[in-house]
Design a protein around this motif. Structure first.
Motif, PDB file in Angstrom:
ATOM      1  N   LEU A  76       0.827  -1.201   0.000  1.00  0.00           N
ATOM      2  CA  LEU A  76       0.000   0.000   0.000  1.00  0.00           C
ATOM      3  C   LEU A  76       0.866   1.259   0.000  1.00  0.00           C
ATOM      4  CD1 LEU A  76      -2.790   1.372   0.274  1.00  0.00           C
ATOM      5  CD2 LEU A  76      -2.520   1.168   2.768  1.00  0.00           C
ATOM      6  N   GLN A  77       1.876   1.283   0.820  1.00  0.00           N
ATOM      7  CA  GLN A  77       2.765   2.450   0.895  1.00  0.00           C
ATOM      8  C   GLN A  77       3.435   2.717  -0.453  1.00  0.00           C
ATOM      9  OE1 GLN A  77       6.548   1.959   2.932  1.00  0.00           O
ATOM     10  NE2 GLN A  77       6.273   3.920   3.976  1.00  0.00           N
ATOM     11  N   GLU A  78       3.952   1.649  -1.079  1.00  0.00           N
ATOM     12  CA  GLU A  78       4.648   1.834  -2.358  1.00  0.00           C
ATOM     13  C   GLU A  78       3.693   2.284  -3.442  1.00  0.00           C
ATOM     14  OE1 GLU A  78       7.585   2.192  -5.021  1.00  0.00           O
ATOM     15  OE2 GLU A  78       7.805   1.806  -2.874  1.00  0.00           O
TER      16      GLU A  78
ATOM     17  N   LEU B 280       0.890   4.016  -3.098  1.00  0.00           N
ATOM     18  CA  LEU B 280       0.530   5.415  -2.861  1.00  0.00           C
ATOM     19  C   LEU B 280       1.702   6.342  -3.159  1.00  0.00           C
ATOM     20  CD1 LEU B 280      -1.575   5.091   0.427  1.00  0.00           C
ATOM     21  CD2 LEU B 280      -2.413   5.497  -1.896  1.00  0.00           C
ATOM     22  N   THR B 281       2.901   5.915  -2.816  1.00  0.00           N
ATOM     23  CA  THR B 281       4.081   6.736  -3.096  1.00  0.00           C
ATOM     24  C   THR B 281       4.286   6.883  -4.597  1.00  0.00           C
ATOM     25  OG1 THR B 281       5.144   6.043  -1.041  1.00  0.00           O
ATOM     26  CG2 THR B 281       6.563   6.961  -2.729  1.00  0.00           C
ATOM     27  N   ASN B 282       4.068   5.791  -5.345  1.00  0.00           N
ATOM     28  CA  ASN B 282       4.171   5.880  -6.804  1.00  0.00           C
ATOM     29  C   ASN B 282       3.133   6.844  -7.364  1.00  0.00           C
ATOM     30  OD1 ASN B 282       6.318   4.165  -7.053  1.00  0.00           O
ATOM     31  ND2 ASN B 282       5.102   2.365  -7.630  1.00  0.00           N
ATOM     32  N   ALA B 283       1.911   6.808  -6.810  1.00  0.00           N
ATOM     33  CA  ALA B 283       0.883   7.742  -7.267  1.00  0.00           C
ATOM     34  C   ALA B 283       1.292   9.185  -6.973  1.00  0.00           C
ATOM     35  CB  ALA B 283      -0.444   7.414  -6.586  1.00  0.00           C
ATOM     36  N   LEU B 284       1.869   9.414  -5.812  1.00  0.00           N
ATOM     37  CA  LEU B 284       2.328  10.760  -5.465  1.00  0.00           C
ATOM     38  C   LEU B 284       3.455  11.199  -6.396  1.00  0.00           C
ATOM     39  CD1 LEU B 284       2.467  13.200  -3.513  1.00  0.00           C
ATOM     40  CD2 LEU B 284       4.086  11.864  -2.151  1.00  0.00           C
ATOM     41  N   ARG B 285       4.341  10.279  -6.707  1.00  0.00           N
ATOM     42  CA  ARG B 285       5.531  10.628  -7.493  1.00  0.00           C
ATOM     43  C   ARG B 285       5.185  10.848  -8.956  1.00  0.00           C
ATOM     44  NH1 ARG B 285       8.920   5.943  -6.979  1.00  0.00           N
ATOM     45  NH2 ARG B 285       9.186   6.634  -4.822  1.00  0.00           N
ATOM     46  N   HIS B 286       4.264  10.035  -9.490  1.00  0.00           N
ATOM     47  CA  HIS B 286       4.034  10.038 -10.936  1.00  0.00           C
ATOM     48  C   HIS B 286       2.673  10.584 -11.341  1.00  0.00           C
ATOM     49  CE1 HIS B 286       7.669   7.704 -11.273  1.00  0.00           C
ATOM     50  NE2 HIS B 286       7.194   6.857 -10.385  1.00  0.00           N
ATOM     51  N   ALA B 287       1.825  10.879 -10.371  1.00  0.00           N
ATOM     52  CA  ALA B 287       0.494  11.408 -10.695  1.00  0.00           C
ATOM     53  C   ALA B 287       0.162  12.530  -9.732  1.00  0.00           C
ATOM     54  CB  ALA B 287      -0.553  10.303 -10.643  1.00  0.00           C
TER      55      ALA B 287
ATOM     56  N   GLY C 146      10.418   4.926 -14.311  1.00  0.00           N
ATOM     57  CA  GLY C 146      11.315   5.454 -13.287  1.00  0.00           C
ATOM     58  C   GLY C 146      10.980   5.017 -11.891  1.00  0.00           C
ATOM     59  N   SER C 147      10.015   4.141 -11.718  1.00  0.00           N
ATOM     60  CA  SER C 147       9.657   3.707 -10.374  1.00  0.00           C
ATOM     61  C   SER C 147      10.649   2.729  -9.794  1.00  0.00           C
ATOM     62  CB  SER C 147       8.253   3.085 -10.380  1.00  0.00           C
ATOM     63  OG  SER C 147       8.224   1.957 -11.224  1.00  0.00           O
ATOM     64  N   GLY C 148      11.674   2.359 -10.553  1.00  0.00           N
ATOM     65  CA  GLY C 148      12.751   1.531 -10.011  1.00  0.00           C
ATOM     66  C   GLY C 148      12.258   0.184  -9.553  1.00  0.00           C
ATOM     67  N   ARG C 149      12.547  -0.127  -8.302  1.00  0.00           N
ATOM     68  CA  ARG C 149      12.222  -1.440  -7.766  1.00  0.00           C
ATOM     69  C   ARG C 149      10.828  -1.509  -7.169  1.00  0.00           C
ATOM     70  NH1 ARG C 149      17.056  -4.254  -6.323  1.00  0.00           N
ATOM     71  NH2 ARG C 149      16.051  -5.117  -4.498  1.00  0.00           N
ATOM     72  N   GLY C 150      10.039  -0.406  -7.321  1.00  0.00           N
ATOM     73  CA  GLY C 150       8.759  -0.354  -6.635  1.00  0.00           C
ATOM     74  C   GLY C 150       7.807  -1.467  -6.992  1.00  0.00           C
ATOM     75  N   LEU C 151       7.429  -1.568  -8.271  1.00  0.00           N
ATOM     76  CA  LEU C 151       6.477  -2.601  -8.682  1.00  0.00           C
ATOM     77  C   LEU C 151       7.058  -3.996  -8.495  1.00  0.00           C
ATOM     78  CD1 LEU C 151       5.007  -0.960 -11.909  1.00  0.00           C
ATOM     79  CD2 LEU C 151       3.883  -1.221  -9.689  1.00  0.00           C
ATOM     80  N   ASP C 152       8.331  -4.172  -8.848  1.00  0.00           N
ATOM     81  CA  ASP C 152       8.967  -5.472  -8.614  1.00  0.00           C
ATOM     82  C   ASP C 152       8.973  -5.829  -7.138  1.00  0.00           C
ATOM     83  OD1 ASP C 152       9.428  -5.854 -11.267  1.00  0.00           O
ATOM     84  OD2 ASP C 152      11.485  -5.092 -11.228  1.00  0.00           O
ATOM     85  N   GLY C 153       9.237  -4.825  -6.308  1.00  0.00           N
ATOM     86  CA  GLY C 153       9.239  -5.072  -4.870  1.00  0.00           C
ATOM     87  C   GLY C 153       7.882  -5.490  -4.353  1.00  0.00           C
TER      88      GLY C 153
END
Length: 411
Positions: free
Chosen positions: A320-322, A324-331, A369-376
């Motif tokens: 959940l944290q990742e 939401l963080t991706n949404a903040l970073r990319h949207a 550019g989300s790096g390891r986020g989705l893989d993680g």
């Protein structure tokens, strides 16, 4: 029959010194018996008997280095002595046969040792024939004595092989434990890498977004705006370097330490200064933090996470944290709907954003550019038998994670 030395190098070993001492004792006993006149042939010269006693015994100095060669050399010398003297005189004969028979039995495989023992039969018959005229005169007596020492040698051989096997098993166990320790260390490093990404990247992303928001409130040419732009540059550079650093720690490694994270997995010194790992009960704090950073989150939690296993609880929170963080970073500026549902059989985490300021090309590539986020996120879910689906929607992006709950602890 040629043999390689049992140990490389020409220096004397402890076994060689023992053999030299044994030969010295046998020579002394042989000399004492010969000088006392205790030998069969009355016409034999003392010097001749002494000479042959020394010649026959001397090869035993290297009996453990060349067991088979020494055995056949000794048998050959006995045949030569009988041929020249008419008999084999003195206790040297018994020393050679008993010690030599024991040595080939104790230091050579069974087949080789048995062949050496068989070779003794014609030699004994020839020596007996030369001495008494009856080739079977001493065969039974010699066979009984040498056979006893041969059996003792085989017992020693079996014991030595057992010791070697135990030593090999001990070494294999040591290597296995070392490999297991390295694997555990690798898992620990991967867990640390994942938590570093989750915590540091999340915090730095918030810092960059806050700096962007602050810059928007100030004059573009003011010194404060330039400071905020510098913060953004440093933050983005830090995220890039962080992703590169974490990539060097290995991709695709299985995690195995989340189950006990925050519950004894840190050292005693760090336990006093680090807060426990977050859980789903802390999602309100997470949403509040992201809200202050400018992300509008509509969160809904269904069911109670209190009975979840710590590992599943932490994995769901980190996903959940990742997301939401991706949404903040990319949207940036998006409205995000987040849903956490805790069922008896599984935990479902769904995060959907409406796109915000994300361009459609970026959305179609799935958060570049989300790096390891989705893989993680996928790795965390996979660790507990779950899965993560992610991809663009008509307006934004969607992440859906499902993590099974073990039946024994299902709420």
């Amino acid at each position: 029959m040629l043999e390689r030395p049992r140990a490389a190098g020409s220096r004397l070993r402890r076994e060689d010194l023992v053999d030299l001492a044994l030969v010295a004792v046998m020579l002394a006993l042989t000399a004492g018996e010969t000088l006392s006149g205790n030998y069969d042939r009355e016409d034999a010269q003392v010097g001749e008997v002494l000479f042959w006693g020394v010649v026959v015994i001397l090869p035993l100095t290297v009996r453990r280095r060349f067991p088979v060669a020494v055995w056949f050399a000794s048998l050959g010398l006995l045949v030569l002595q009988s041929a020249l003297m008419g008999s084999s005189e003195g206790t040297a004969v018994f020393f050679v046969l008993l010690v030599g028979g024991y040595t080939v039995a104790a230091y050579r495989p069974r087949r080789t040792a048995v062949l050496c023992l068989v070779a003794l039969v014609p030699v004994t018959m020839y020596v007996s024939w030369r001495s008494t005229g009856n080739p079977f005169d001493d065969v039974e007596f010699i066979a009984f004595l040498v056979g006893g020492f041969f059996v003792a040698g085989r017992i020693v051989w079996s014991r030595n092989r057992l010791v070697e096997r135990l030593a090999a098993q001990s070494e294999e166990l040591r290597r296995s434990q070392a490999a297991e320790a390295r694997a555990v260390a690798a898992v620990q490093r991967e867990r640390i890498a994942r938590d570093v990404h989750d915590v540091v990247a999340h915090s730095v992303s918030l810092m960059v977004v806050q700096a962007e928001a602050g810059e928007a409130q100030l004059s573009e040419e003011g010194p404060s705006a330039e400071c905020l732009r510098a913060i953004q540059r440093v933050g983005r550079s830090t995220l890039t370097e962080l992703r590169g650093l974490l990539a060097t720690m290995g991709d695709g490694a299985d995690e195995g330490a989340d189950e006990g994270a925050g519950e004894g997995s840190t050292t005693a010194g760090s336990a006093a200064t680090h807060a426990p790992s977050p859980r789903l009960r802390d999602v309100d704090d997470l949403v509040g933090e992201l809200g202050r950073a400018g992300l509008d989150v509509d969160l809904r939690v269904e069911g109670s996470p209190d009975a979840l296993p710590p590992g599943v609880d932490l994995a769901a929170y980190r996903i959940l944290q990742e997301a939401l963080t991706n949404a903040l970073r990319h949207a940036g500026g998006a409205t995000v709907r987040a849903r956490v549902r805790v069922d008896p059989a599984e935990v479902v985490v769904e995060v959907v954003d409406d796109g915000g300021r994300r361009d459609r090309a970026a959305a179609s590539n799935g958060h570049p550019g989300s790096g390891r986020g989705l893989d993680g996120m996928r790795e965390r879910a996979r660790l507990y038998g779950g899965d993560v689906e992610s991809g663009p929607t008509a307006d934004g992006f969607r992440v859906l994670a499902r993590i099974p709950v073990p039946a024994a602890v299902a709420p």
